[in-house]
Design a protein around this motif. Structure first.
Motif, mmCIF file in Angstrom:
data_model
loop_
_atom_site.group_PDB
_atom_site.id
_atom_site.type_symbol
_atom_site.label_atom_id
_atom_site.label_comp_id
_atom_site.label_asym_id
_atom_site.label_seq_id
_atom_site.Cartn_x
_atom_site.Cartn_y
_atom_site.Cartn_z
ATOM 1 N N LEU A 93 0.823 -1.208 0.000
ATOM 2 C CA LEU A 93 0.000 0.000 0.000
ATOM 3 C C LEU A 93 0.859 1.262 0.000
ATOM 4 N N ALA A 94 2.021 1.221 0.671
ATOM 5 C CA ALA A 94 2.890 2.403 0.736
ATOM 6 C C ALA A 94 3.348 2.798 -0.662
ATOM 7 N N ALA A 95 3.726 1.778 -1.463
ATOM 8 C CA ALA A 95 4.150 2.067 -2.834
ATOM 9 C C ALA A 95 2.985 2.624 -3.652
ATOM 10 N N TRP A 96 1.811 2.047 -3.455
ATOM 11 C CA TRP A 96 0.625 2.533 -4.179
ATOM 12 C C TRP A 96 0.387 4.007 -3.866
ATOM 13 N N ASP A 97 0.448 4.368 -2.614
ATOM 14 C CA ASP A 97 0.212 5.765 -2.234
ATOM 15 C C ASP A 97 1.273 6.693 -2.818
ATOM 16 N N ALA A 98 2.532 6.230 -2.820
ATOM 17 C CA ALA A 98 3.621 7.065 -3.336
ATOM 18 C C ALA A 98 3.467 7.310 -4.833
ATOM 19 N N PHE A 99 3.185 6.246 -5.590
ATOM 20 C CA PHE A 99 3.087 6.396 -7.043
ATOM 21 C C PHE A 99 1.752 7.015 -7.462
ATOM 22 N N ASP A 100 0.759 6.879 -6.612
ATOM 23 C CA ASP A 100 -0.517 7.518 -6.924
ATOM 24 C C ASP A 100 -0.379 9.043 -6.951
ATOM 25 N N GLU A 101 0.593 9.564 -6.201
ATOM 26 C CA GLU A 101 0.833 11.008 -6.232
ATOM 27 C C GLU A 101 1.275 11.466 -7.627
ATOM 28 N N TYR A 102 2.088 10.634 -8.302
ATOM 29 C CA TYR A 102 2.491 10.968 -9.675
ATOM 30 C C TYR A 102 1.283 10.967 -10.603
ATOM 31 N N TYR A 103 0.412 9.972 -10.405
ATOM 32 C CA TYR A 103 -0.790 9.894 -11.234
ATOM 33 C C TYR A 103 -1.677 11.112 -11.011
ATOM 34 N N GLN A 104 -1.872 11.475 -9.753
ATOM 35 C CA GLN A 104 -2.728 12.625 -9.462
ATOM 36 C C GLN A 104 -2.115 13.920 -10.012
ATOM 37 N N ARG A 105 -0.790 14.012 -9.994
ATOM 38 C CA ARG A 105 -0.113 15.183 -10.564
ATOM 39 C C ARG A 105 -0.468 15.338 -12.034
ATOM 40 N N ASP A 106 -0.360 14.245 -12.800
ATOM 41 C CA ASP A 106 -0.650 14.303 -14.227
ATOM 42 C C ASP A 106 -2.147 14.407 -14.500
ATOM 43 N N TYR A 107 -2.951 13.810 -13.618
ATOM 44 C CA TYR A 107 -4.404 13.892 -13.797
ATOM 45 C C TYR A 107 -4.865 15.343 -13.792
ATOM 46 N N LYS A 108 -4.275 16.136 -12.909
ATOM 47 C CA LYS A 108 -4.658 17.543 -12.812
ATOM 48 C C LYS A 108 -4.234 18.336 -14.040
ATOM 49 N N LYS A 109 -3.275 17.797 -14.793
ATOM 50 C CA LYS A 109 -2.781 18.494 -15.982
ATOM 51 C C LYS A 109 -3.279 17.841 -17.267
ATOM 52 N N SER A 110 -4.411 17.153 -17.164
ATOM 53 C CA SER A 110 -4.926 16.441 -18.329
ATOM 54 C C SER A 110 -6.389 16.778 -18.568
ATOM 55 N N VAL A 111 -6.855 16.432 -19.758
ATOM 56 C CA VAL A 111 -8.271 16.611 -20.104
ATOM 57 C C VAL A 111 -8.789 15.289 -20.641
ATOM 58 N N ALA A 112 -10.093 15.063 -20.499
ATOM 59 C CA ALA A 112 -10.689 13.791 -20.884
ATOM 60 C C ALA A 112 -10.973 13.741 -22.380
ATOM 61 N N ILE A 113 -10.834 12.543 -22.938
ATOM 62 C CA ILE A 113 -11.377 12.277 -24.279
ATOM 63 C C ILE A 113 -12.785 11.741 -24.037
ATOM 64 N N GLU A 114 -13.768 12.577 -24.231
ATOM 65 C CA GLU A 114 -15.132 12.205 -23.867
ATOM 66 C C GLU A 114 -15.665 11.115 -24.794
ATOM 67 N N ARG A 115 -16.642 10.388 -24.289
ATOM 68 C CA ARG A 115 -17.147 9.205 -24.967
ATOM 69 C C ARG A 115 -17.643 9.514 -26.379
ATOM 70 N N ASP A 116 -18.355 10.624 -26.551
ATOM 71 C CA ASP A 116 -18.936 10.922 -27.875
ATOM 72 C C ASP A 116 -17.868 11.300 -28.901
ATOM 73 N N ILE A 117 -16.626 11.589 -28.431
ATOM 74 C CA ILE A 117 -15.532 11.853 -29.374
ATOM 75 C C ILE A 117 -15.081 10.555 -30.032
ATOM 76 N N LEU A 118 -15.163 9.452 -29.285
ATOM 77 C CA LEU A 118 -14.702 8.167 -29.790
ATOM 78 C C LEU A 118 -15.808 7.351 -30.437
ATOM 79 N N ILE A 119 -17.057 7.565 -30.041
ATOM 80 C CA ILE A 119 -18.169 6.746 -30.530
ATOM 81 C C ILE A 119 -19.075 7.605 -31.404
ATOM 82 N N SER A 120 -19.455 7.064 -32.544
ATOM 83 C CA SER A 120 -20.421 7.730 -33.426
ATOM 84 C C SER A 120 -21.593 6.788 -33.654
#
Length: 609
Positions: free
Chosen positions: A100-127
């Motif tokens: 769990l300690a490793a998960w928490d440590a690396f999750d911080e990297y994920y959250q860092r990038d999550y805040k600097k990202s935007v979603a590819i919304e479903r209707d962009i991929l599906i027609s």
């Protein structure tokens, strides 16, 4: 998944870069998902498969956070998310953590990038496609409108972007997608983004709407940008592929008749510059030196790799050249003809299209094919060339030589740049009225073949391999002079096919090119000695020379720029001190050894006593 927060700012990455990268990446993603639509479509619909895109520079980190009923696992290392990486098809470093300690440590990297990202919304991929009376959802394969690019939707939803400038394209991650993004970026280059009075560009929903409206009103492009030729050169195998087709092997036999024909055409063409006004012999010497360099230049990246690994200065093998001097000196046409004689194609861009980012992107796409930049204006020369040349750390094995032609005085380029480039001064020209009457160069451009260069390549491949072996076995103590090898090889081919070779066909060396960088300095110095000997002073041992500009500090500073760094002993106010011994040893230039010049200087020196 929610869009980024309305208050979020992102920097260090241009809006146009982000817009074109995301458009290209989404379109590529839809193609990949569409290959297995039955697997991915249900997961896209129920939300168990989601994608986000960074709004800043691409990340090179590989991080996988896995969570399920049996616990959590972190995977990191060098492996991309591919079959080749995780099925043992290639060497990778993979590290796993289950605590769990490793998960928490690396999750911080994920959250860092999550805040600097935007979603590819479903209707962009599906027609939703129409199939008779039934409307069937499927993964979209059509071109993505700019209005639906994730960054555009995010800005319209409240994200604010502070424009900070662009990034350079580098070879590596999804290179085809990045090349496509670069072509789109070039299309948007003509559309400017407004700046506030403080010099900051805020990309707001209103700005985005205006920008896209302007983009949609651009004229359609007649020809696809994909038609960029590419020559892939491999020194190790002795092969060149042109547009993915084998073009040459070093074992090929080249028609001697065709080689002789190309030799005659090129030698007669270069000799024709003797009819130009000005210093025509110097122009011919410069053009010969340029030919020797450009034919060799596709091998420069391979030699630079070896040089760097053995702590040899990589600029002994320069990938850049600049031809400068008088207008109507034939520079543009000459570079086009020589490039045509190499791979049979010419790739050039005009000064108005020249930026460092565009050139470095094209360099990777062209491979060994030279990139010509014609008639570079002073402002673009000073704005883009320093960053392009000084910060070049490309260690790829194959990329295009870059050739600039300009009427600009090269003395205004700093010495640390000229030592990284081949500089050829053309101090001769032909009046426009005479040039219009001369059809032979234009005709030559249509008639010149590639036989001479193909024969040159078959001989050069083993020599370049030997040069790398010399570097490797001597651990950098042997420094091969590629200019000597190239000039001797061309000289030999010309001698084989001409009854008498011209005097200008001569051996060259790296020292020759070093002296060429100082040609402007030499001419100014000789002229000053002749016209104003009273402003020249020699030290008693004749090792140093002082050049005084009579109180004109600005002129002294301009002259100092042209002085090679190993010749300059510094400047005090309006006086520049020069090392005569360095001029003689490194440039082969001895201004005071000419008897008439010595007499003038000695007369002035006696008067001063």
């Amino acid at each position: 998944m929610a869009l980024a927060q309305a208050s979020q700012l992102f920097e260090d990455y241009g809006f146009k870069d982000c817009l074109t990268d995301q458009k290209s990446l989404v379109e590529s993603l839809r193609q990949l998902l569409g290959l297995r639509s039955s697997l991915f479509l249900p997961r896209l619909q129920n939300g168990t498969l989601r994608f986000r895109l960074l709004t800043g520079r691409p990340s090179h980190e590989k991080l996988y956070l896995l969570s399920g009923s049996n616990g959590q696992r972190v995977i990191t290392g060098s492996a991309n998310l591919s079959i080749a990486a995780f099925h043992g098809h290639q060497h990778e470093v993979i590290i796993t953590f289950d605590d769990l300690a490793a998960w928490d440590a690396f999750d911080e990297y994920y959250q860092r990038d999550y805040k600097k990202s935007v979603a590819i919304e479903r209707d962009i991929l599906i027609s939703v496609s129409s199939d008779g009376k039934n409307k069937q959802p499927d993964i979209s394969t059509t071109s993505l409108p700019y209005e639906d690019v994730p960054i555009v939707r995010a800005i319209r939803a409240g994200l604010v972007h502070v424009e900070q400038g662009g990034m350079s394209i580098s070879e590596g991650i999804t290179i085809d997608t990045l090349r496509k993004a670069q072509r789109l970026r070039q299309e948007l280059e003509t559309i400017s983004l407004p700046m506030s009075r403080k010099g900051v560009t805020l990309v707001t929903p209103t700005i985005v709407s205006t920008f896209l409206q302007t983009r949609n009103n651009l004229p359609a492009v007649d020809s696809p940008k994909d038609e960029i030729p590419r020559a892939s050169l491999s020194v190790r195998t002795g092969e060149i592929f042109l547009n993915d087709q084998l073009w040459l092997s070093e074992k090929d036999t080249i028609s001697e008749h065709d080689v002789a024909r190309d030799v005659h055409l090129l030698v007669n063409y270069i000799s024709s510059f003797s009819a130009f006004y000005g210093n025509s012999q110097s122009a011919i010497a410069s053009y010969w030196a340029f030919l020797v360099w450009l034919y060799m230049a596709p091998f420069a990246p391979f030699l630079r790799q070896g040089a760097v690994s053995h702590h040899i200065d990589p600029w002994l093998y320069p990938p850049y050249a600049v031809l400068y001097g008088r207008s109507s000196g034939g520079k543009t046409l000459f570079t086009q003809i020589i490039a045509q004689s190499m791979f049979g194609v010419v790739k050039s861009i005009q000064s108005s299209m020249f930026t460092a980012q565009r050139v470095l992107g094209l360099r990777q796409q062209l491979g060994a094919i030279p990139l010509l930049i014609d008639d570079v204006t002073p402002d673009r020369m000073s704005k883009y060339v320093p960053d392009m040349v000084r910060t070049d750390r490309d260690m790829a094995e194959c990329y295009a030589p870059i050739v600039l032609t300009t009427n600009k005085d090269v003395t205004s380029i700093s010495a640390d740049l000229t030592k990284r480039m081949v500089t050829c001064h053309i101090d001769a020209s032909l009046p426009d009225s005479r040039a219009l009457q001369t059809e032979s160069p234009r005709r030559l451009q249509k008639e010149i073949g590639t036989a001479l260069y193909r024969r040159y390549l078959t001989l050069m491949f083993p020599r370049v391999r030997d040069m790398r072996i010399d570097m490797d076995q001597s651990d950098g103590k042997q420094i091969p002079d590629v200019f000597t090898v190239s000039s001797h090889l061309l000289l030999s081919l010309i001698e084989q096919h001409l009854p008498v070779k011209p005097d200008w066909v001569c051996p060259l060396s790296y020292r020759t090119y070093q002296a060429m960088r100082a040609v402007q300095f030499q001419r100014v110095l000789v002229e000053m000695i002749r016209s104003h000997p009273e402003n020249i002073a020699l030290s008693r041992d004749k090792r140093f020379m002082q050049v005084c500009f009579g109180g004109d500090i600005r002129q002294a500073m301009a002259f100092e720029k042209s002085v090679p760094e190993f010749v300059s002993k510094g400047r005090i106010a309006d006086t520049v001190k020069l090392d005569i011994q360095a001029m003689e040893n490194e440039l082969g230039f001895s201004p005071i050894h000419h008897s008439s010049l010595v007499e003038r200087l000695m007369k002035v020196w006696r008067k001063r006593k």
